[in-house]
Design a protein around this motif. Sequence first.
Motif, PDB file in Angstrom:
ATOM      1  N   GLU A 270       0.823  -1.207   0.000  1.00  0.00           N
ATOM      2  CA  GLU A 270       0.000   0.000   0.000  1.00  0.00           C
ATOM      3  C   GLU A 270       0.858   1.259   0.000  1.00  0.00           C
ATOM      4  O   GLU A 270       0.540   2.247  -0.684  1.00  0.00           O
ATOM      5  CB  GLU A 270      -0.949  -0.003   1.209  1.00  0.00           C
ATOM      6  CG  GLU A 270      -1.994  -1.111   1.179  1.00  0.00           C
ATOM      7  CD  GLU A 270      -2.802  -1.125  -0.107  1.00  0.00           C
ATOM      8  OE1 GLU A 270      -3.228  -0.038  -0.553  1.00  0.00           O
ATOM      9  OE2 GLU A 270      -2.992  -2.208  -0.683  1.00  0.00           O
ATOM     10  N   ALA A 271       1.954   1.249   0.756  1.00  0.00           N
ATOM     11  CA  ALA A 271       2.845   2.417   0.804  1.00  0.00           C
ATOM     12  C   ALA A 271       3.512   2.655  -0.550  1.00  0.00           C
ATOM     13  O   ALA A 271       3.604   3.798  -1.016  1.00  0.00           O
ATOM     14  CB  ALA A 271       3.897   2.220   1.890  1.00  0.00           C
ATOM     15  N   VAL A 285      11.015   4.464  -7.327  1.00  0.00           N
ATOM     16  CA  VAL A 285      10.680   4.697  -5.925  1.00  0.00           C
ATOM     17  C   VAL A 285      11.957   4.409  -5.132  1.00  0.00           C
ATOM     18  O   VAL A 285      12.569   3.353  -5.292  1.00  0.00           O
ATOM     19  CB  VAL A 285       9.528   3.787  -5.459  1.00  0.00           C
ATOM     20  CG1 VAL A 285       9.407   3.805  -3.953  1.00  0.00           C
ATOM     21  CG2 VAL A 285       8.217   4.234  -6.093  1.00  0.00           C
ATOM     22  N   ARG A 286      12.359   5.373  -4.289  1.00  0.00           N
ATOM     23  CA  ARG A 286      13.598   5.246  -3.527  1.00  0.00           C
ATOM     24  C   ARG A 286      13.294   4.709  -2.131  1.00  0.00           C
ATOM     25  O   ARG A 286      12.328   5.143  -1.492  1.00  0.00           O
ATOM     26  CB  ARG A 286      14.309   6.608  -3.441  1.00  0.00           C
ATOM     27  CG  ARG A 286      14.583   7.202  -4.818  1.00  0.00           C
ATOM     28  CD  ARG A 286      15.337   8.525  -4.741  1.00  0.00           C
ATOM     29  NE  ARG A 286      14.575   9.603  -4.105  1.00  0.00           N
ATOM     30  CZ  ARG A 286      13.640  10.320  -4.707  1.00  0.00           C
ATOM     31  NH1 ARG A 286      13.317  10.066  -5.972  1.00  0.00           N
ATOM     32  NH2 ARG A 286      13.017  11.296  -4.061  1.00  0.00           N
ATOM     33  N   LEU A 287      14.105   3.784  -1.673  1.00  0.00           N
ATOM     34  CA  LEU A 287      13.920   3.179  -0.354  1.00  0.00           C
ATOM     35  C   LEU A 287      15.179   3.401   0.474  1.00  0.00           C
ATOM     36  O   LEU A 287      16.283   3.052   0.040  1.00  0.00           O
ATOM     37  CB  LEU A 287      13.669   1.669  -0.476  1.00  0.00           C
ATOM     38  CG  LEU A 287      12.548   1.209  -1.420  1.00  0.00           C
ATOM     39  CD1 LEU A 287      12.522  -0.312  -1.496  1.00  0.00           C
ATOM     40  CD2 LEU A 287      11.202   1.739  -0.968  1.00  0.00           C
ATOM     41  N   GLU A 297      10.391   7.229  -0.948  1.00  0.00           N
ATOM     42  CA  GLU A 297      10.282   8.542  -1.571  1.00  0.00           C
ATOM     43  C   GLU A 297      10.122   8.392  -3.073  1.00  0.00           C
ATOM     44  O   GLU A 297      10.662   7.459  -3.682  1.00  0.00           O
ATOM     45  CB  GLU A 297      11.539   9.376  -1.319  1.00  0.00           C
ATOM     46  CG  GLU A 297      11.736   9.826   0.109  1.00  0.00           C
ATOM     47  CD  GLU A 297      12.950  10.746   0.207  1.00  0.00           C
ATOM     48  OE1 GLU A 297      12.825  11.922  -0.200  1.00  0.00           O
ATOM     49  OE2 GLU A 297      14.014  10.288   0.662  1.00  0.00           O
ATOM     50  N   ALA A 298       9.410   9.341  -3.681  1.00  0.00           N
ATOM     51  CA  ALA A 298       9.320   9.419  -5.143  1.00  0.00           C
ATOM     52  C   ALA A 298       9.133  10.873  -5.517  1.00  0.00           C
ATOM     53  O   ALA A 298       8.621  11.672  -4.725  1.00  0.00           O
ATOM     54  CB  ALA A 298       8.161   8.583  -5.675  1.00  0.00           C
ATOM     55  N   GLY A 299       9.553  11.227  -6.729  1.00  0.00           N
ATOM     56  CA  GLY A 299       9.471  12.606  -7.183  1.00  0.00           C
ATOM     57  C   GLY A 299      10.641  13.408  -6.642  1.00  0.00           C
ATOM     58  O   GLY A 299      11.237  13.062  -5.616  1.00  0.00           O
ATOM     59  N   SER A 300      10.990  14.469  -7.351  1.00  0.00           N
ATOM     60  CA  SER A 300      12.113  15.296  -6.904  1.00  0.00           C
ATOM     61  C   SER A 300      12.066  16.645  -7.590  1.00  0.00           C
ATOM     62  O   SER A 300      11.321  16.851  -8.552  1.00  0.00           O
ATOM     63  CB  SER A 300      13.452  14.610  -7.227  1.00  0.00           C
ATOM     64  OG  SER A 300      13.569  14.423  -8.626  1.00  0.00           O
ATOM     65  N   ALA A 304       5.996  16.836  -8.367  1.00  0.00           N
ATOM     66  CA  ALA A 304       5.285  16.422  -7.150  1.00  0.00           C
ATOM     67  C   ALA A 304       6.149  15.418  -6.400  1.00  0.00           C
ATOM     68  O   ALA A 304       6.911  14.654  -7.001  1.00  0.00           O
ATOM     69  CB  ALA A 304       3.950  15.791  -7.532  1.00  0.00           C
ATOM     70  N   GLN A 305       6.055  15.428  -5.086  1.00  0.00           N
ATOM     71  CA  GLN A 305       6.876  14.529  -4.273  1.00  0.00           C
ATOM     72  C   GLN A 305       6.015  13.794  -3.260  1.00  0.00           C
ATOM     73  O   GLN A 305       4.943  14.259  -2.879  1.00  0.00           O
ATOM     74  CB  GLN A 305       7.962  15.327  -3.533  1.00  0.00           C
ATOM     75  CG  GLN A 305       9.007  15.929  -4.461  1.00  0.00           C
ATOM     76  CD  GLN A 305       9.977  16.792  -3.675  1.00  0.00           C
ATOM     77  OE1 GLN A 305       9.796  18.001  -3.561  1.00  0.00           O
ATOM     78  NE2 GLN A 305      11.003  16.177  -3.134  1.00  0.00           N
ATOM     79  N   ALA A 306       6.508  12.628  -2.845  1.00  0.00           N
ATOM     80  CA  ALA A 306       5.813  11.846  -1.816  1.00  0.00           C
ATOM     81  C   ALA A 306       6.845  11.179  -0.920  1.00  0.00           C
ATOM     82  O   ALA A 306       7.893  10.718  -1.395  1.00  0.00           O
ATOM     83  CB  ALA A 306       4.924  10.787  -2.461  1.00  0.00           C
ATOM     84  N   VAL A 307       6.553  11.128   0.360  1.00  0.00           N
ATOM     85  CA  VAL A 307       7.431  10.473   1.342  1.00  0.00           C
ATOM     86  C   VAL A 307       6.542   9.711   2.319  1.00  0.00           C
ATOM     87  O   VAL A 307       5.494  10.211   2.737  1.00  0.00           O
ATOM     88  CB  VAL A 307       8.281  11.500   2.134  1.00  0.00           C
ATOM     89  CG1 VAL A 307       9.188  10.783   3.131  1.00  0.00           C
ATOM     90  CG2 VAL A 307       9.095  12.379   1.208  1.00  0.00           C
TER      91      VAL A 307
END
Length: 378
Positions: A270-271, A285-287, A297-300, A304-307
């Motif tokens: 889900e995350a 997607v960065r882990l 994390e994604a986006g930079s 748009a970004q997400a954490v």
Amino acid sequence: MMFRVDRDVLAEAVAWTARSLPARPSVPVLAGMRLEVTEDQQLKLSGFDYEVSAEVTLDLQTGEPGLVLVSGRLLAEITRALPAQPVDLVVDGAKAVVTCGSARFTLLTMPVEDYPSLPAMPPAAGRVGSDVFASAVGQVAVAAGRDDTLPMLTGVRMEIDGDTVTLAATDRYRLAVRELKWQPDQPEFSAIAMIPGKTLADTAKSLTTGAEVEIALSSAGGTGEGMIGFSSGGRRTTTRLLDPEFPKYRSLLPTEFSAHADLATGPFVEAVKRVALVAERNTPVRLAFRGGEVVLEAGSGDEAQAVEALPAELHGDEINIAFNHQFLLEGLGAIDSDVARLSFTTSTKPAILTGGKPEGDDSAPDYRYLIMPIRLSG
């Protein structure tokens, strides 16, 4: 020729057989489904496109022997729409009349003499539980390539050695390997087959109506080479094999790791899905694994970004690594475990995804999903 059979039984059998019919047949007759009533009151429905054949056998309430060829897809649509009453089919000259309750359909027949003969099954080699087989094939086929210009990578490699079957598939970006036990007819039987991935996945999923699947395959140099057959519960299907050439995948699987992390599979899936909402098609997607958590994390930059952070049990060195989110999600969907274990060597070398195991259990997992990381800039 005529027969009477229960509507649900006929509709299911016609739908299963129609799966093998080509969407764009090279010759019109290949769009046909062959229906044969035998002397012993059985109905055989079959389809064939020179690559894949399918045949199902049903017991009839009543029938007169004969043979007819009709449009398979049209018959499938008709039988699916019929009311829940017995179905009668009668051949009258160049027409086949289907009657069910007050519904009546007239179909034009096709020339049976122009239809190719179905290939004979290779010799039976052994059997395996149908649910186990369907699950194993599904786990591996997810990694098969979809680019038909590289047919070697669109297949699933099946290696049989005694009572062990190893399935493997790769599209160069990930590799899935699954081992399972089966019951060979000969204890020393060994064979290697390269099976079209989509065909194998569809076949394995559709043969779970019987308890076991019988696999028909020649050993090296035997008769029926170049083909594999599967049968279960009155259904049988064959498919031509691909060229057996395949990457030497065993050398790609790391045997030593600098770290591994265990995460609850459901929350991890889900995350990843949430964070990936801002990831462009080819961005990773960065882990970041550290201490008792993983930060996704994604986006930079200007995007748009997400954490999001999740609990993770890390054993070994902290690591930052990035993956194609779709490949990661497909691997997580295939491991069939409440706990996902990611094992690492470095951030630029392949990671291995498996189902989590208790500490101290050093046995090799029966399913491994190798996934190539995406190199992080800087």
